[in-house]
Motif scaffolding. Sequence first.
Motif, short mmCIF file in Angstrom:
data_model
loop_
_atom_site.label_atom_id
_atom_site.label_comp_id
_atom_site.label_asym_id
_atom_site.label_seq_id
_atom_site.Cartn_x
_atom_site.Cartn_y
_atom_site.Cartn_z
N MET A 197 2.42 70.51 82.01
CA MET A 197 3.45 69.94 82.88
C MET A 197 3.57 68.45 82.59
SD MET A 197 1.61 69.95 86.60
CE MET A 197 0.14 68.99 86.90
N PHE A 198 4.69 67.89 83.02
CA PHE A 198 4.91 66.47 82.79
C PHE A 198 5.93 65.94 83.79
CE2 PHE A 198 8.27 68.60 80.52
CZ PHE A 198 9.38 67.76 80.62
N ARG A 199 5.86 64.65 84.02
CA ARG A 199 6.86 63.96 84.81
C ARG A 199 7.81 63.22 83.87
NH1 ARG A 199 6.83 63.59 90.27
NH2 ARG A 199 4.93 64.31 91.31
N THR A 200 9.04 63.10 84.33
CA THR A 200 10.03 62.29 83.63
C THR A 200 10.42 61.14 84.55
OG1 THR A 200 10.90 64.19 82.43
CG2 THR A 200 12.32 62.25 82.59
N LEU A 201 10.30 59.93 84.04
CA LEU A 201 10.65 58.73 84.81
C LEU A 201 11.98 58.20 84.29
CD1 LEU A 201 7.20 56.89 84.81
CD2 LEU A 201 7.97 58.80 86.24
N VAL A 202 12.82 57.72 85.19
CA VAL A 202 14.10 57.14 84.78
C VAL A 202 14.21 55.71 85.28
CG1 VAL A 202 15.31 58.20 86.75
CG2 VAL A 202 16.61 57.40 84.78
N PHE A 203 14.61 54.84 84.36
CA PHE A 203 14.86 53.44 84.64
C PHE A 203 16.30 53.11 84.24
CE2 PHE A 203 10.41 53.96 83.48
CZ PHE A 203 9.73 53.30 84.47
N HIS A 204 16.84 52.06 84.82
CA HIS A 204 18.17 51.58 84.41
C HIS A 204 18.08 50.17 83.86
CE1 HIS A 204 19.30 55.05 86.86
NE2 HIS A 204 20.48 55.00 86.28
N GLU A 205 17.61 49.25 84.68
CA GLU A 205 17.50 47.87 84.23
C GLU A 205 16.11 47.31 84.57
OE1 GLU A 205 20.27 45.15 83.39
OE2 GLU A 205 21.78 45.81 84.84
#
Length: 245
Positions: A1-9
């Motif tokens: 399993m894994f997490r996905t992280l999302v960034f913008h700025e």
Amino acid sequence: MFRTLVFHEIRPEQELLDQTRPILVADGYQDAMPLPLFNSTTHFKQQLAFLKAENYHTLTLAEVKGYLLAQQPLPEKSVLLTFDDCYQSLKEYAYPLLKEFGFKASVFVVTGWLFDTLYSYDPNHSRTLSASELLTMTDVFEYANHTHHFHERKGSKGRSMWETAADFAADLRLCNQFVAIKDVFAYPFGFYDEATMATLTDGGFKLAFTTKPGVNTTNTAPLELHRDVIPFNMPITAFKELFTK
């Protein structure tokens, strides 16, 4: 399993005093980036340092496809780092920090937003990069589909939800003329419906990412993958807790 992280700025603290930043994009779409979608350079460095100290492996989209579609194993500690929209801060701040830590990341590109001209960094706006600038950062970033002109919203609907399937499919093909990863998608603003997913399936897309938080496992629907939005000034204790759940 894994997490996905999302960034913008990713920005220095002194640039994060106001609540919003108007966007400047090549196709003229008007919107503003709310403060929660920013992250400070200080906090981002703390987060990367934690992942490094804990020996996390930063995944590529090929590894994610192998895991989800072919049951190929992942390193025990794995995380997928993603960025949306390709603002100038991606090059100014995120890229050098990721390179310093030896990490990879995936970027979802709105290709119709990219400029032909190179502009100096503008801290007062969320201005997008040029296509040529993205190509100078492929040692850290890989690029996937976030639409060409369909990154628009009306209330709680994204443009793919009010346009025809044929027009959405044509827009996806335009984006794929630039991005190297042509079968992975991120829903703009996290908005999608069954028709959106059907068009992706017909277009040969294998994975699509939402903005719904949570861990991804082999049981997660490939076109409804989870991503955790890392908000402005998230304490490092809260960030660490993501990886203990």
